[in-house]
Scaffold this motif. Structure first.
Motif, PDB file in Angstrom:
ATOM      1  N   CYS A  81       0.838  -1.198   0.000  1.00 46.65           N
ATOM      2  CA  CYS A  81       0.000   0.000   0.000  1.00 46.65           C
ATOM      3  C   CYS A  81       0.869   1.241   0.000  1.00 46.65           C
ATOM      4  CB  CYS A  81      -0.926   0.005   1.211  1.00 46.65           C
ATOM      5  SG  CYS A  81      -2.083   1.376   1.202  1.00 46.65           S
ATOM      6  N   ALA A  82       0.634   2.105  -0.973  1.00 48.17           N
ATOM      7  CA  ALA A  82       1.422   3.330  -1.069  1.00 48.17           C
ATOM      8  C   ALA A  82       0.784   4.472  -0.291  1.00 48.17           C
ATOM      9  CB  ALA A  82       1.572   3.734  -2.534  1.00 48.17           C
ATOM     10  N   GLY A  83      -0.422   4.283   0.162  1.00 45.12           N
ATOM     11  CA  GLY A  83      -1.141   5.384   0.803  1.00 45.12           C
ATOM     12  C   GLY A  83      -0.873   5.518   2.279  1.00 45.12           C
ATOM     13  N   ARG A  84      -0.574   4.418   2.927  1.00 44.22           N
ATOM     14  CA  ARG A  84      -0.381   4.472   4.381  1.00 44.22           C
ATOM     15  C   ARG A  84       0.955   3.881   4.740  1.00 44.22           C
ATOM     16  NH1 ARG A  84      -5.992   2.170   5.763  1.00 44.22           N
ATOM     17  NH2 ARG A  84      -7.294   3.982   5.469  1.00 44.22           N
ATOM     18  N   LYS A  85       1.968   4.699   4.741  1.00 49.62           N
ATOM     19  CA  LYS A  85       3.277   4.240   5.178  1.00 49.62           C
ATOM     20  C   LYS A  85       3.401   4.481   6.671  1.00 49.62           C
ATOM     21  CE  LYS A  85       5.176   2.750   1.455  1.00 49.62           C
ATOM     22  NZ  LYS A  85       5.317   1.297   1.328  1.00 49.62           N
ATOM     23  N   PRO A  86       3.916   3.510   7.403  1.00 54.13           N
ATOM     24  CA  PRO A  86       4.125   3.753   8.828  1.00 54.13           C
ATOM     25  C   PRO A  86       5.179   4.824   9.042  1.00 54.13           C
ATOM     26  CG  PRO A  86       5.102   1.667   8.147  1.00 54.13           C
ATOM     27  CD  PRO A  86       4.328   2.184   6.973  1.00 54.13           C
ATOM     28  N   SER A  87       4.955   5.669  10.036  1.00 55.87           N
ATOM     29  CA  SER A  87       5.912   6.732  10.270  1.00 55.87           C
ATOM     30  C   SER A  87       7.173   6.174  10.897  1.00 55.87           C
ATOM     31  CB  SER A  87       5.301   7.791  11.189  1.00 55.87           C
ATOM     32  OG  SER A  87       5.069   7.237  12.464  1.00 55.87           O
ATOM     33  N   ALA A  88       8.308   6.786  10.549  1.00 48.97           N
ATOM     34  CA  ALA A  88       9.585   6.267  11.021  1.00 48.97           C
ATOM     35  C   ALA A  88       9.826   6.603  12.485  1.00 48.97           C
ATOM     36  CB  ALA A  88      10.718   6.825  10.172  1.00 48.97           C
ATOM     37  N   THR A  89       9.184   7.642  12.957  1.00 42.33           N
ATOM     38  CA  THR A  89       9.402   8.030  14.340  1.00 42.33           C
ATOM     39  C   THR A  89       8.092   7.929  15.100  1.00 42.33           C
ATOM     40  OG1 THR A  89       8.953  10.321  13.801  1.00 42.33           O
ATOM     41  CG2 THR A  89      11.253   9.616  13.737  1.00 42.33           C
ATOM     42  N   GLN A  90       8.223   7.612  16.369  1.00 41.69           N
ATOM     43  CA  GLN A  90       7.032   7.532  17.193  1.00 41.69           C
ATOM     44  C   GLN A  90       6.533   8.934  17.478  1.00 41.69           C
ATOM     45  OE1 GLN A  90       7.548   5.246  20.681  1.00 41.69           O
ATOM     46  NE2 GLN A  90       5.763   6.087  21.692  1.00 41.69           N
ATOM     47  N   PRO A  91       5.252   9.155  17.349  1.00 34.92           N
ATOM     48  CA  PRO A  91       4.730  10.485  17.669  1.00 34.92           C
ATOM     49  C   PRO A  91       4.896  10.776  19.152  1.00 34.92           C
ATOM     50  CG  PRO A  91       2.947   8.937  17.223  1.00 34.92           C
ATOM     51  CD  PRO A  91       4.221   8.231  16.888  1.00 34.92           C
ATOM     52  N   THR A  92       4.977  12.048  19.440  1.00 41.34           N
ATOM     53  CA  THR A  92       5.166  12.466  20.818  1.00 41.34           C
ATOM     54  C   THR A  92       3.960  12.074  21.660  1.00 41.34           C
ATOM     55  OG1 THR A  92       6.371  14.340  19.970  1.00 41.34           O
ATOM     56  CG2 THR A  92       5.690  14.445  22.246  1.00 41.34           C
ATOM     57  N   ILE A  93       4.258  11.552  22.814  1.00 40.70           N
ATOM     58  CA  ILE A  93       3.174  11.192  23.724  1.00 40.70           C
ATOM     59  C   ILE A  93       2.710  12.462  24.422  1.00 40.70           C
ATOM     60  CG2 ILE A  93       2.579   9.849  25.758  1.00 40.70           C
ATOM     61  CD1 ILE A  93       4.825   7.917  24.916  1.00 40.70           C
ATOM     62  N   PRO A  94       1.432  12.767  24.353  1.00 39.93           N
ATOM     63  CA  PRO A  94       0.947  14.009  24.977  1.00 39.93           C
ATOM     64  C   PRO A  94       1.246  14.022  26.469  1.00 39.93           C
ATOM     65  CG  PRO A  94      -0.743  13.019  23.597  1.00 39.93           C
ATOM     66  CD  PRO A  94       0.376  12.029  23.686  1.00 39.93           C
ATOM     67  N   GLY A  95       1.740  15.145  26.938  1.00 43.88           N
ATOM     68  CA  GLY A  95       2.004  15.285  28.354  1.00 43.88           C
ATOM     69  C   GLY A  95       3.424  14.935  28.749  1.00 43.88           C
ATOM     70  N   PHE A  96       4.177  14.311  27.836  1.00 41.80           N
ATOM     71  CA  PHE A  96       5.539  13.925  28.176  1.00 41.80           C
ATOM     72  C   PHE A  96       6.580  14.814  27.532  1.00 41.80           C
ATOM     73  CE2 PHE A  96       3.289  10.217  29.469  1.00 41.80           C
ATOM     74  CZ  PHE A  96       4.025   9.736  30.533  1.00 41.80           C
ATOM     75  N   ALA A  97       6.164  15.633  26.599  1.00 41.08           N
ATOM     76  CA  ALA A  97       7.098  16.553  25.976  1.00 41.08           C
ATOM     77  C   ALA A  97       6.361  17.852  25.685  1.00 41.08           C
ATOM     78  CB  ALA A  97       7.654  15.965  24.690  1.00 41.08           C
ATOM     79  N   VAL A  98       7.056  18.928  25.904  1.00 37.03           N
ATOM     80  CA  VAL A  98       6.459  20.234  25.658  1.00 37.03           C
ATOM     81  C   VAL A  98       7.145  20.838  24.443  1.00 37.03           C
ATOM     82  CG1 VAL A  98       6.025  22.517  26.613  1.00 37.03           C
ATOM     83  CG2 VAL A  98       6.015  20.516  28.108  1.00 37.03           C
ATOM     84  N   GLU A  99       6.345  21.252  23.496  1.00 38.13           N
ATOM     85  CA  GLU A  99       6.905  21.906  22.322  1.00 38.13           C
ATOM     86  C   GLU A  99       7.474  23.254  22.735  1.00 38.13           C
ATOM     87  OE1 GLU A  99       7.096  20.702  19.217  1.00 38.13           O
ATOM     88  OE2 GLU A  99       6.191  18.821  19.850  1.00 38.13           O
ATOM     89  N   PRO A 100       8.763  23.476  22.502  1.00 43.24           N
ATOM     90  CA  PRO A 100       9.345  24.746  22.934  1.00 43.24           C
ATOM     91  C   PRO A 100       8.805  25.938  22.146  1.00 43.24           C
ATOM     92  CG  PRO A 100      10.929  23.455  21.672  1.00 43.24           C
ATOM     93  CD  PRO A 100       9.722  22.596  21.876  1.00 43.24           C
ATOM     94  N   SER A 101       8.305  25.694  20.937  1.00 39.61           N
ATOM     95  CA  SER A 101       7.864  26.811  20.119  1.00 39.61           C
ATOM     96  C   SER A 101       6.398  27.164  20.349  1.00 39.61           C
ATOM     97  CB  SER A 101       8.081  26.487  18.641  1.00 39.61           C
ATOM     98  OG  SER A 101       7.320  25.355  18.285  1.00 39.61           O
ATOM     99  N   ALA A 102       5.739  26.392  21.206  1.00 39.49           N
ATOM    100  CA  ALA A 102       4.321  26.668  21.415  1.00 39.49           C
ATOM    101  C   ALA A 102       4.153  28.000  22.146  1.00 39.49           C
ATOM    102  CB  ALA A 102       3.691  25.540  22.229  1.00 39.49           C
ATOM    103  N   PRO A 103       3.292  28.845  21.682  1.00 36.72           N
ATOM    104  CA  PRO A 103       3.080  30.128  22.366  1.00 36.72           C
ATOM    105  C   PRO A 103       2.491  29.898  23.750  1.00 36.72           C
ATOM    106  CG  PRO A 103       1.474  29.818  20.597  1.00 36.72           C
ATOM    107  CD  PRO A 103       2.474  28.712  20.484  1.00 36.72           C
ATOM    108  N   PRO A 104       2.905  30.694  24.707  1.00 34.71           N
ATOM    109  CA  PRO A 104       2.430  30.480  26.077  1.00 34.71           C
ATOM    110  C   PRO A 104       0.920  30.653  26.185  1.00 34.71           C
ATOM    111  CG  PRO A 104       3.600  32.562  25.872  1.00 34.71           C
ATOM    112  CD  PRO A 104       3.781  31.835  24.585  1.00 34.71           C
ATOM    113  N   GLY A 105       0.317  29.767  26.934  1.00 33.66           N
ATOM    114  CA  GLY A 105      -1.107  29.882  27.164  1.00 33.66           C
ATOM    115  C   GLY A 105      -1.966  29.280  26.082  1.00 33.66           C
ATOM    116  N   SER A 106      -1.345  28.833  24.974  1.00 39.48           N
ATOM    117  CA  SER A 106      -2.173  28.301  23.894  1.00 39.48           C
ATOM    118  C   SER A 106      -2.736  26.936  24.248  1.00 39.48           C
ATOM    119  CB  SER A 106      -1.364  28.237  22.606  1.00 39.48           C
ATOM    120  OG  SER A 106      -0.277  27.350  22.769  1.00 39.48           O
ATOM    121  N   SER A 107      -1.887  26.134  24.893  1.00 39.24           N
ATOM    122  CA  SER A 107      -2.409  24.829  25.306  1.00 39.24           C
ATOM    123  C   SER A 107      -1.543  24.283  26.414  1.00 39.24           C
ATOM    124  CB  SER A 107      -2.422  23.855  24.135  1.00 39.24           C
ATOM    125  OG  SER A 107      -1.098  23.496  23.789  1.00 39.24           O
TER     126      SER A 107
END
Ligand code: ZN
Length: 122
Positions: A81-107
């Motif tokens: 299947c060419a439409g659904r390739k598994p991603s090479a990296t594991q997505p970030t688990i919510p709550g375990f990493a904070v995006e440094p570029s996220a604007p304060p107070g947005s989430s």
């Protein structure tokens, strides 16, 4: 034997023609509609009207088992299947990493999927 027009359908992700066969464990496996006699790892045959059964040729006992005379080899569609390739990296688990570029107070970290629980009054 190949799946007929009524048995095949287009894959939702890549539009390639596929059909579904019932595995020995009772689940449905998507197979490429075009047989692959050389490299196919799944043997499948039509058992009845619009009903295909399949077994893996990679199983330990695959060689000892008698082949159904109508079996043909197919490829699992997940391999091609060419439409659904598994991603090479594991997505970030919510709550375990904070995006440094996220604007304060947005989430708040980890709060994206959380619905606040409120008791109903009365
Ligand atoms: Zn596909």
């Amino acid at each position: 034997m190949e799946p007929n027009r009524r048995e095949v359908r287009a894959c939702d992700a890549c539009q390639k023609l596929i059909f579904f066969a019932l595995t020995e464990n009772g689940s449905w496996q998507a197979l490429d509609a075009k047989p692959d006699p050389q490299r196919g790892t799944i043997a499948a045959y039509r058992q009845g009207v619009r009903r295909w059964l399949c077994r893996s040729l990679l199983a330990d006992d695959a060689d000892q088992r008698p082949a159904h005379p109508l079996e043909r080899r197919f490829t699992p569609h997940a391999q091609t299947c060419a439409g659904r390739k598994p991603s090479a990296t594991q997505p970030t688990i919510p709550g375990f990493a904070v995006e440094p570029s996220a604007p304060p107070g947005s989430s708040q970290p980890g709060s994206g999927n959380v619905i606040p629980f409120r008791r109903r009054r009365g």
